[in-house]
Design a protein around this motif. Structure first.
Motif, PDB file in Angstrom:
ATOM      1  N   HIS A 462       0.819  -1.212   0.000  1.00  0.00           N
ATOM      2  CA  HIS A 462       0.000   0.000   0.000  1.00  0.00           C
ATOM      3  C   HIS A 462       0.853   1.264   0.000  1.00  0.00           C
ATOM      4  O   HIS A 462       0.448   2.279  -0.585  1.00  0.00           O
ATOM      5  N   THR A 640     -10.565   7.366  -2.324  1.00  0.00           N
ATOM      6  CA  THR A 640     -10.158   6.053  -2.832  1.00  0.00           C
ATOM      7  C   THR A 640      -9.437   5.246  -1.756  1.00  0.00           C
ATOM      8  O   THR A 640      -9.703   4.051  -1.564  1.00  0.00           O
ATOM      9  N   ARG A 644     -10.655   1.746   0.080  1.00  0.00           N
ATOM     10  CA  ARG A 644      -9.813   0.560   0.103  1.00  0.00           C
ATOM     11  C   ARG A 644      -9.582   0.059   1.515  1.00  0.00           C
ATOM     12  O   ARG A 644      -9.623  -1.143   1.800  1.00  0.00           O
TER      13      ARG A 644
END
Length: 666
Positions: A462, A640, A644
């Motif tokens: 990430h 976003t 997630r």
């Protein structure tokens, strides 16, 4: 007679009010006004006051204004913080003069009109003179200081309170951020344990300390820190995601064989190396440095090598650990198949080494100290009217103050790192020198760094995914601003202030080492865009990535011990729970570390997120529009990332734009 309408905006911050009389003079291409008293008994914080300045004739194009504040009879000589001055001319033109600094003396201060001008745009002798005068004074106010041989230079200052006022913490931040472990100990309700030098009797005793200040992640760490999957996860999405790299060939000093490690599905180590499923973390930068002595007890600092395997289910798992760089009989390679405590203590030594490498190289050197170099060079060499100054100044807020504090409270003789970290004291400096010599320009540019580490396609990374999106958004914004002001490569080469700025960074930040790849000058527009993008990314996103999670991952001490007080095992089968507890740092060292990471992970109320610009340095419409578009794109990315994170067992929040500060400010 002609009249100029003058509107003065005083900063909405504590103590920006002044009782002293303030005077203004307007200077234009065709003349100047008389020095006029702005007739107010008090100029209040946040006030907007309008005055009329009369002149016999038009002053032509306004070039600058002069402001001064004089002490009035028995009134105190108090400081004043004006944000900006707007002037409407008789011809109905609007001129904006950005200020954003404290005026606390009786000197005359000159401020340029807000339209950005490069040095070769200065056709007016008044502007040329003001520009030279400003930089001459800045070279005095912002001097370079030789701090330690082999390290970047720092600001020449005698502590944070000796810095110019506009570079210091606001009263709000000073109040909230008392940079002492005493404050942290009080907040964590650990006061009294800071003098307890006993070892921990059990892990349950350590867990008791977390009950007062807990986060979602710190709770998860406490529960899962022994697990191999979580151990590996931290190399990707913990506070130190910059060390791991793909490994196609084993280092010669890490003799792991196919027979040692178990690979599922009938594969073996050799095959997985060829297929690109093996990853390496090498702490060679720590090799050969003596560990600190804490309260008379010798500490231990290893330079391990860690091998990890990406399984078919995309989970990353550790498969081998060697705690010293040189293979030897007394330096065994530990494996997951070893006894529970052999394997756990090997991982603890890795996590302790990771603390040192992360704090010294990745956090302190590569964000704090390099950001300081960027700030000092900007303030010394680039005037306020320059477009580069307007672009970069929001990303310098508080950096010099926090670094001055760090040199006293963390790195100094009585600093927390010096007193309680295994890599503290003289060792810290030596590790930083070694680290600086290995820094390359490519390693500071995230897309290049990810490519060089061959980490483009590893799932669940990430930091990489969010970081690359942020890099691209910043790049687009920086590109738009720079291309608005620089239409050709020739203009870049003509800008002597720009060239002096980057040369100062190369000389004082990277000690004139060409092998770093740091530019020594700029020849193209694209070179400037990339470097400015790196600077903004480093000072905001990269710092957030390696700073904000310190308490999350270090609050539970066994996961990130700042030091270890027993040597590593030299043979397998010699460890136990008692060995582990004797190896971990004692109670007082633990609580000092917790207090410090708690303070350094906090967000103060005057936090300014990336893409927010409370100060209006640009007056032209296109750069201002680019700032608005920049913020819109960051807001979209934030949505976003949050969507997630809803599906993640451990949310990765450190590069959410709303949680990224504009500058290295903590």
């Amino acid at each position: 007679m002609v009249d100029y309408e003058v509107t003065v905006y005083t900063g909405d911050r504590l103590n920006s009010t002044t009782l002293n009389p303030v005077h203004i003079k307007l200077v234009g291409t065709d003349g100047e006004s008389e020095r006029m008293w702005l007739r107010s008994l008090v100029i209040f914080s946040g006030s907007v006051s309008t005055y009329s300045v009369s002149c016999p004739n038009s002053l032509g194009q306004l070039v600058l204004i002069e402001l001064d504040k004089r002490q009035f009879f028995l009134l105190p000589n108090d400081a004043w913080f004006p944000d900006k001055v707007e002037i409407k001319s008789p011809e109905r033109d609007i001129y904006t003069f950005p200020i954003y600094c404290w005026i606390n003396d009786s000197e005359t201060h000159r401020f340029r009109e807000g339209k950005a001008l490069r040095i070769f745009d200065e056709s007016n002798s008044l502007g040329q003179h003001a520009r030279k005068q400003e930089l001459r004074q800045r070279s005095v106010d912002y001097g370079w200081n030789f701090y330690y041989s082999g390290l970047p230079y720092t600001i020449k200052a005698d502590g944070p309170t000796s810095l110019p006022n506009e570079l210091q913490f606001s009263f709000t931040k000073t109040t909230e951020f008392a940079f002492t472990t005493v404050t942290g100990l009080a907040e964590l309700q650990l006061k009294g344990l800071d003098d307890n030098r006993e070892n921990w009797e059990s892990l349950d005793n350590i867990n008791e300390m977390l009950r007062f200040k807990r986060t979602v992640v710190s709770d998860y760490v406490q529960e899962h820190w022994k697990e191999d999957e979580f151990f590996a996860y931290q190399f990707l999405n913990g506070v130190h995601p910059t060390l791991i790299q793909r490994c196609k060939t084993l280092p010669k000093n890490f003799p792991v064989t196919d027979d040692m490690v178990f690979i599922s599905d009938g594969s073996n180590l050799s095959q997985e190396l060829k297929e690109g499923n093996i990853y390496l973390c090498d702490y060679k930068n720590l090799d050969g440095f003596p560990a600190n002595t804490i309260e008379g007890i010798q500490q231990y600092l290893m330079a391990p090598l860690v091998l990890l395997h990406k399984r078919p289910d995309d989970k990353l798992m550790p498969i081998a650990i060697q705690l010293k760089q040189t293979p030897a009989e007394d330096n065994p390679i530990f494996l997951p198949t070893d006894s529970t405590y052999d394997w756990l203590i090997a991982k603890i030594f890795v996590r302790s080494a990771d603390f040192s490498e992360h704090q010294i190289n990745t956090h302190l050197l590569r964000t704090h100290l390099l950001a300081e170099v960027f700030v000092v060079s900007l303030l010394r060499n680039v005037p306020m009217v320059h477009p580069l100054y307007k672009l970069l100044i929001p990303h310098t807020r508080y950096t010099l103050h926090i670094n001055e504090l760090g040199r006293i409270r963390l790195m100094g003789p009585i600093g927390v790192f010096t007193k309680f970290a295994g890599s503290g004291g003289e060792t810290l400096m030596k590790i930083m020198v070694s680290s600086l010599s290995s820094i390359t320009y490519r390693s500071l540019c995230l897309p290049d760094d990810i490519a060089d580490r061959d980490m483009q396609d590893l799932p669940n990374f990430h930091y990489r995914d969010d970081g690359l999106q942020l890099w691209n958004i910043i790049f687009k914004y920086v590109q738009g601003v720079i291309q608005y002001y620089y239409k050709s490569d020739d203009e870049i080469q003509l800008d002597s202030e720009l060239q002096t700025w980057i040369w100062d960074i190369f000389k004082y930040g990277f000690l004139s080492q060409p092998q770093t790849g740091i530019p020594q000058g700029f020849t193209t527009v694209s070179e400037l865009i990339k470097f400015a993008t790196m600077l903004v990314f480093t000072s905001s996103c990269q710092h957030a990535a390696v700073n904000s999670g310190q308490y999350d991952y270090g609050g539970w001490m066994p996961n990130t011990p700042a030091t270890l007080q027993r040597p590593p095992p030299t043979a397998k089968g010699t460890t136990s729970e008692a060995t582990m507890l004797q190896t971990l740092p004692p109670i007082n060292v633990t609580v000092q570390g917790m207090a410090t990471t708690w303070l350094l992970s906090r967000e103060t109320s005057d936090f300014v997120p990336l893409g927010h610009y409370p100060e209006d340095h640009f007056s032209e419409e296109i750069p201002r529009q680019l700032q608005k578009e920049f913020k819109v794109e960051l807001d979209r990315l934030s949505i976003t990332i949050n969507n997630r994170n809803k599906d993640l067992e451990i949310p990765y929040t450190y590069l959410d734009p709303k949680k990224v500060e504009n500058s290295v400010a903590i």
